[in-house]
Every structure is written in C-alpha cells, then in structure tokens.
Design an enzyme around this catalytic site. Structure first.
Site, mmCIF file in Angstrom:
data_model
loop_
_atom_site.group_PDB
_atom_site.id
_atom_site.type_symbol
_atom_site.label_atom_id
_atom_site.label_comp_id
_atom_site.label_asym_id
_atom_site.label_seq_id
_atom_site.Cartn_x
_atom_site.Cartn_y
_atom_site.Cartn_z
ATOM 1 N N TYR A 362 0.821 -1.233 0.000
ATOM 2 C CA TYR A 362 0.000 0.000 0.000
ATOM 3 C C TYR A 362 0.847 1.273 0.000
ATOM 4 C CZ TYR A 362 -0.364 -0.247 5.281
ATOM 5 O OH TYR A 362 -0.160 -0.324 6.618
ATOM 6 N N GLU A 363 0.168 2.354 -0.354
ATOM 7 C CA GLU A 363 0.802 3.665 -0.589
ATOM 8 C C GLU A 363 1.930 3.560 -1.634
ATOM 9 O OE1 GLU A 363 1.090 6.442 2.607
ATOM 10 O OE2 GLU A 363 -0.526 5.469 3.712
#
Ligand code: CAA
Length: 379
Positions: A362-363
């Site tokens: 994620y990110e």
C-alpha cells in the site's frame, strides 16, 4: 552531522513506546484474530496528540517535526501495526493534505477536528481498475450549481468504515488524463455515500479496509481542495510523505521481529544449549539488525529532508521500499527462529510476517517506489 535525537524527539519516542507496551500490547493478538478496530487505543492516541502530530497548533495539531512522527509510528507499529496504520493515514494522508492544500474554510472546519483525533479521516484514490496506475480512475464529479455530484467506487480504503471525513479524488474534466482530476473532502452520512463491508485481510486485520460507493453524492463546492485539475499532483505529493509513515510502520515490525528473535533464541534450549549459540541463528540476527539500522537511517533522512523542504520524494520511496522489504525478511526469519511455536496464532509471531506484507504494497508497491526512484535519477 548529528545522529542523536533531540530531547523532544526522545520524549515522544519514550511516550509512544510506553503507551504501546502498556495499552496496546495485551489485546493486539485478539484484535487481529477477531478483526476488532482499536477504538480505545485510537482515543488514547488522540489524547496523546498522536493523530495530528505534524499539524500546526493553530489547527489543534502537535506542531512536531517529521522525525518525531516517524519515531512514534515505529514504536506503535512495533506493538500493533493495525493501530499504527489508522494513525498514519490520519496524520500523513489526511491532516497533511488538508494543511498543505486546503482552503482556510477547510482547515478551520475539518482539519481542526481531524488533528485532535476526535474525528478520523480516510484517503481514497484507488479504484477496482486503477491501483498503481492511479490516474486511470473513473469516479466523476460533475459541477451542478453550488455542488459537485460525485459518482463512482473507491477500493482498499483504510479507515473507510471508521472515518468521519474522506478525501476523494475524482474526474472533473474527462479526456484530460491526470490534469482532469480534482480532490474533495466528503463527509460521511451524505445521501448516496455508503461504505462496503470490511475486507477480510491477511494482515493489519484490526484496521478496517473497505470499498466506498458514491451515487450522485452532493459535495459542496467549498469542499474542493486546491483548484480543479490539481487533484492528482495533490495525491502524489501527499503520498511522498505517507511513504515515510509506512516505512516507519515496516521498521517497527522489523524491530519487533528482532527483539522477539533475540529473546527467544537465548531462552530456547535445543541439544542442551540455547539456540543463540548457533552461528546460523546469529547470522539471521545480525542481518536483521543491519537492515533495521539502514532502514532507520533512510527514514530519518527522508523525514529530515521533508522538514527542510528539500525535494525528498524519491528518498521517501527508497526508505519505504528498503524498510518494507527488510521487514518482510526480518519477520519471516523471526518465524523461522521460533519454529513451530512461531507458526501458532497465539504466539503473536506469525502476525508480524502477515502485517509486514502490506507495507510492500500500500501507498505504492515496491515496484512503483522503484519507478519513482529511477525517474528522479534519470530526469
Ligand atoms: N508530487 C507532485 N507532483 C508530482 C509528483 C509528486 N511526487 N510526482 C509526479 N508529479 C506530477 C508530474 O510532474 C506530472 O505533472 P505534469 O504532467 O504537469 O508534468 C503529474 O504529476 C503526473 O506524473 P506522472 O506522469 O509521473 O504520472 P504517472 O501516471 O506516470 O504515475 C506513479 C506516476 C508514480 C506511477 C503514480 O501513479 C503512483 O505513485 N502510483 C501509485 C499510487 C499509490 O501509491 N497508491 C496508493 C493509494 S493510497 C493507499 O494505499 C490506501 C490507503 O488507505 C493507505
């Protein structure tokens, strides 16, 4: 060059460590198992000022530097990576974005509530067909009088269920690629805005992740953040800082893996001796410690560059890709050192490995971080 933390940073580190050990540790395994959102812990983190650490005090934030934030994130993650991601999203993807790009109205009305942690924020960029290729979104926002009508679906939204306010990216000008994307703050409870069911995840199971559905949701024009067409750059600039938070989360998981490996290998007797006397175990511990030290230096460098207003995005990406891959290796070796016991749910050891995995995704995946790094070097 100074490698020591200052007194304020040391105090924040100790406060976060004591809080995590005393308040978060005992229930972390059960919350993970049963997918229980850490409501009490988040409320205590709000009281400690951990939900808007870097926000200007005029908007009820802590006014702290990014290194302090990284230190607190590391300590919370060392004990409970689920609680840490709630904190990370609120701090670096929501409060930071609103402070840097929001109007005075937005800051007074929303940021001042979010920075106290009494209200929680979420950041919704990804869609079913657009993850790494983030600008390829379909959610649209059509201006109608004093409102935008927002329609579409967002997914993988951390805090999607337990948030009060959500940052949403949507197309305001079709056919313009990333230049047609705008950013909005959308309040929960508006007609046509619904959160999906909680996702059943491999790790960070005590944090909530869900889809968000928008069906002609009326968003007032005052809730546009920045100008029309600036949304994608706002998203990417915000993610630069978010990646320092996720790198710190990975670092905390790696440090927890090392701590557990050291103490278990000194206690566990096999063939009449603690397993720590074996060179095979020692090499694993040495590799973990080396990679943790390098991760921490990279994270603090990126945080320092951000505070000095230098061009830090590619260094934040280096910190995230390095720390997350180190966390995956450290937590896997930690399970190996713990043997059969480490594979059992109640040990709390296998949770480290499951939690580490998402930090590579994620990110921005590790692959996307490498794209960001290479583009910065080759331009
Ligand atoms: N800051 C500001 N602007 C930036 C920027 C940055 N860091 N990086 C690029 N830009 C600008 C570029 O200059 C360009 O502008 P111009 O056209 O005016 O020059 C514009 O943004 C578009 O840049 P690119 O052409 O490089 O964009 P791209 O489509 O090729 O994508 C990417 C680049 C790096 C792959 C980007 O899409 C990316 O980071 N993808 C990953 C997305 C991501 O991290 N998603 C995670 C979602 S949040 C989450 O995980 C959920 C959660 O709840 C925690």
């Amino acid at each position: 060059m100074e490698f020591q933390l200052n007194d304020e940073q040391k105090l924040i580190q100790k406060t976060a460590r004591d809080f995590a050990v005393n308040e978060l540790a005992s229930g972390a395994v059960e919350r993970d198992e049963k997918k229980i959102w850490p409501r009490e812990g988040i409320s205590q983190m709000a009281d400690l000022g951990f939900m808007g650490m870097m926000t200007d005090p005029q908007y009820n934030g802590g006014g702290m530097d990014t290194i302090s934030y990284a230190l607190a994130m590391e300590e919370i993650s060392r004990v409970d990576a689920s609680a840490a991601v709630v904190m990370s999203v609120n701090n670096s993807l929501v409060c930071y974005l609103l402070e840097k790009f929001g109007s005075q109205f937005i800051k007074e009305k929303y940021l001042s509530q979010l920075a106290t942690g009494k209200k929680i924020g979420a950041f919704s960029l990804s869609e079913p067909q657009s993850g790494s290729d983030a600008s390829n979104m379909r959610t649209i926002a059509k201006r109608e009088g004093e409102n935008y009508l927002l329609t579409g679906t967002k997914n993988w939204v951390t805090n999607g269920i337990n948030s009060d306010f959500v940052i949403v990216f949507a197309i305001t000008e079709k056919g313009e690629g990333h230049k047609g994307i705008s950013c909005f703050l959308v309040e929960k409870g508006l007609d046509g805005f619904e959160a999906g069911k909680p996702e059943n995840k491999l790790g960070i199971r005590a944090s909530d992740t869900c889809e968000l559905y928008f069906d002609n949701v009326k968003v007032p024009v005052e809730n546009l953040i920045g100008n029309e067409g600036e949304g994608f750059k706002i998203a990417l600039a915000t993610l630069d800082g978010g990646r320092i938070g996720i790198a710190s989360q990975a670092l905390g998981i790696a440090q927890a893996s090392l701590d557990a490996s050291i103490s278990y290998s000194k206690e566990r007797i096999q063939f009449g001796k603690p397993i720590a006397v074996n060179q095979e175990i020692q090499f694993k511990i040495a590799d973990m410690a080396m990679e943790i030290e390098a991760s921490r230096l990279l994270i603090h460098k990126a945080a320092w560059m951000k505070d000095k207003k230098q061009n830090y995005g590619h260094v934040a990406s280096m910190a995230k890709v390095y720390a997350s891959e180190a966390a995956m290796r450290a937590s896997t070796q930690c399970v190996q050192i713990h043997g059969g016991f480490g594979f059992m749910r109640e040990s709390g050891i296998e949770r480290l490995m499951r939690d580490a995995k998402i930090t590579q995704i994620y990110e921005g995946t590790s692959e996307i971080q490498r794209v960001v790094i290479a583009r910065a070097l080759l331009k």
